[in-house]
Write a protein that holds these residues in place. Structure first.
Motif, mmCIF file in Angstrom:
data_model
loop_
_atom_site.group_PDB
_atom_site.id
_atom_site.type_symbol
_atom_site.label_atom_id
_atom_site.label_comp_id
_atom_site.label_asym_id
_atom_site.label_seq_id
_atom_site.Cartn_x
_atom_site.Cartn_y
_atom_site.Cartn_z
ATOM 1 N N UNK A 176 4.488 5.244 1.896
ATOM 2 C CA UNK A 176 3.660 4.141 2.395
ATOM 3 C C UNK A 176 2.517 4.716 3.231
ATOM 4 N N UNK A 177 1.286 4.413 2.846
ATOM 5 C CA UNK A 177 0.121 4.872 3.609
ATOM 6 C C UNK A 177 -0.543 3.724 4.347
ATOM 7 N N UNK A 178 -0.110 2.481 4.119
ATOM 8 C CA UNK A 178 -0.728 1.317 4.746
ATOM 9 C C UNK A 178 0.309 0.254 5.067
ATOM 10 N N UNK A 179 0.041 -0.966 4.629
ATOM 11 C CA UNK A 179 0.945 -2.075 4.902
ATOM 12 C C UNK A 179 1.935 -2.237 3.751
ATOM 13 N N UNK A 180 3.127 -2.696 4.086
ATOM 14 C CA UNK A 180 4.143 -2.946 3.065
ATOM 15 C C UNK A 180 5.150 -3.942 3.623
ATOM 16 N N UNK A 181 4.960 -5.198 3.258
ATOM 17 C CA UNK A 181 5.880 -6.230 3.718
ATOM 18 C C UNK A 181 7.016 -6.341 2.703
ATOM 19 N N UNK A 182 8.139 -5.764 3.056
ATOM 20 C CA UNK A 182 9.298 -5.723 2.159
ATOM 21 C C UNK A 182 10.551 -6.101 2.930
ATOM 22 N N UNK A 192 8.668 -1.194 7.132
ATOM 23 C CA UNK A 192 7.876 -0.303 6.280
ATOM 24 C C UNK A 192 6.412 -0.395 6.694
ATOM 25 N N UNK A 193 5.779 0.758 6.854
ATOM 26 C CA UNK A 193 4.373 0.801 7.229
ATOM 27 C C UNK A 193 3.842 2.212 7.053
ATOM 28 N N UNK A 194 2.655 2.446 7.573
ATOM 29 C CA UNK A 194 1.965 3.718 7.376
ATOM 30 C C UNK A 194 2.814 4.896 7.879
ATOM 31 N N UNK A 195 3.053 5.843 6.971
ATOM 32 C CA UNK A 195 3.789 7.035 7.315
ATOM 33 C C UNK A 195 5.255 7.021 6.938
ATOM 34 N N UNK A 196 5.750 5.919 6.354
ATOM 35 C CA UNK A 196 7.173 5.793 6.041
ATOM 36 C C UNK A 196 7.465 6.295 4.621
ATOM 37 N N UNK A 210 0.850 -1.198 0.000
ATOM 38 C CA UNK A 210 0.000 0.000 0.000
ATOM 39 C C UNK A 210 0.880 1.241 0.000
ATOM 40 N N UNK A 211 1.183 1.712 -1.187
ATOM 41 C CA UNK A 211 2.095 2.844 -1.306
ATOM 42 C C UNK A 211 1.835 3.570 -2.615
ATOM 43 N N UNK A 212 2.401 4.776 -2.718
ATOM 44 C CA UNK A 212 2.360 5.559 -3.944
ATOM 45 C C UNK A 212 3.804 5.861 -4.340
ATOM 46 N N UNK A 213 4.182 5.453 -5.544
ATOM 47 C CA UNK A 213 5.549 5.638 -6.015
ATOM 48 C C UNK A 213 5.609 6.813 -6.989
#
Length: 322
Positions: A265-271, A242-246, A213-216
């Motif tokens: 990242x505005x939500x979840x991001x398993x990286x 990585x998670x909301x606000x990063x 959940x991100x905008x690139x």
């Protein structure tokens, strides 16, 4: 059983020398096709007059054509898959090859985008970096350079302190806080590009709403392949999450291949901890990202992995530093 007469052969048969005089030699009867000639069938029928050889061949041809067409038609409808594809094939052919058209206003059919309620804390280095840090920005000869920029000065770079940045976009303002203690070389590069007006007029090309959940953003070309013509060194560390606000840097698969592209990242991001985290996103900025995320992804223009251009365009107008 004989084959049809060949060109140049006499018609009929030679009279039997032993036959009684005055007895008429019987007219030749129509012969069935040779057994090895598949697809010929048949009941005998009266031949055409023996004096008209051309008519005989025409008659045989018509008969053969009728028989072959009949057999093929029967076989085609009786034998599955001969003429008609099976149901799976028909479904695959009939299925649409592209997603329905979409636009920024059509958001009623989008599935709700669930995001965590709480922010993720910025990671912390267990051992602070030396201050100043020593940074270098080698030329990048592998990527596309749609808009060339000057790299920051190499050498000593501050490794402590933060810097506030406001990104003005067509979708709303996004406030960022850059942290030199996390990634001094990356922060120096971002600030340099912002001050050169590198990001002005560029659009965020990739939105993810599920899983990632991100905008690139950051590619003036809008393809995800563009960069400023130089590389930024990796500054990630094992404790990175990585998670909301990063706010983090995008990169290629090769080490030290960052450039101008970054993701919010505005939500979840398993990286895996391979992407440099260099700041955080303000609460109002997250609200802007949430609005864009709820409108969804333009799947018709995406790469097919569930990400793609956002339905609400996010174009950078300017970046204010400080």
């Amino acid at each position: 059983m004989s084959q049809p007469p060949q060109p140049g052969e006499p018609e009929g048969q030679t009279p039997d020398p032993g036959a009684p005089q005055g007895q008429q030699y019987p007219q030749p009867q129509y012969q069935q096709p040779h057994p090895q000639q598949q697809g010929w069938y048949g009941a005998g029928q009266q031949p055409p007059p023996s004096s008209n050889k051309t008519a005989l061949w025409v008659g045989l041809g018509v008969l053969g054509l009728v028989v072959v067409v009949a057999v093929v038609a029967i076989t085609g409808f009786v034998t599955p898959g001969f003429f008609l594809s099976d149901s799976k094939s028909e479904t695959a052919v009939a299925a649409p090859s592209s997603a329905p058209p979409s636009n920024a206003q059509d958001t009623t059919t989008e599935s709700p985008v669930g995001v965590p309620a709480s922010r993720m804390e910025l990671p912390k280095r267990t051992t602070p970096l030396a201050d100043p840090a020593n940074c270098a920005y080698p030329a990048d000869s592998t990527g596309s350079v749609p808009k060339k920029a000057n790299p920051p000065a190499a050498g000593p770079t501050p490794a402590t302190g933060t810097m506030a940045v406001t990104v003005k976009t067509t979708a709303g303002d996004i406030g960022l806080t850059l942290d030199r203690g996390l990634a001094p070389c990356t922060v120096a590069s971002f600030l340099s590009l912002a001050q050169q007006g590198y990001y002005d007029g560029s659009s965020c090309h990739r939105l993810g709403t599920s899983g990632l959940q991100m905008l690139q953003c950051g590619d003036p070309e809008g393809s995800g392949m563009g960069g400023p013509g130089y590389n930024v060194p990796d500054e990630a560390f094992p404790e990175v999450r990585y998670g909301r606000g990063i706010l983090a840097m995008a990169k290629r698969q090769t080490p030290n291949s960052g450039g101008s592209q970054f993701f919010m990242v505005y939500g979840e991001a398993t990286l895996p901890p391979e992407y440099t985290v260099f700041g955080s996103i303000s609460d109002p900025g997250l609200q802007t990202l949430d609005k864009v995320a709820r409108a969804g992804v333009d799947d018709a223009k995406g790469p097919g992995d569930g990400t793609g251009p956002p339905r609400i365009p996010v174009t950078f107008q300017s970046i204010a530093v400080g």
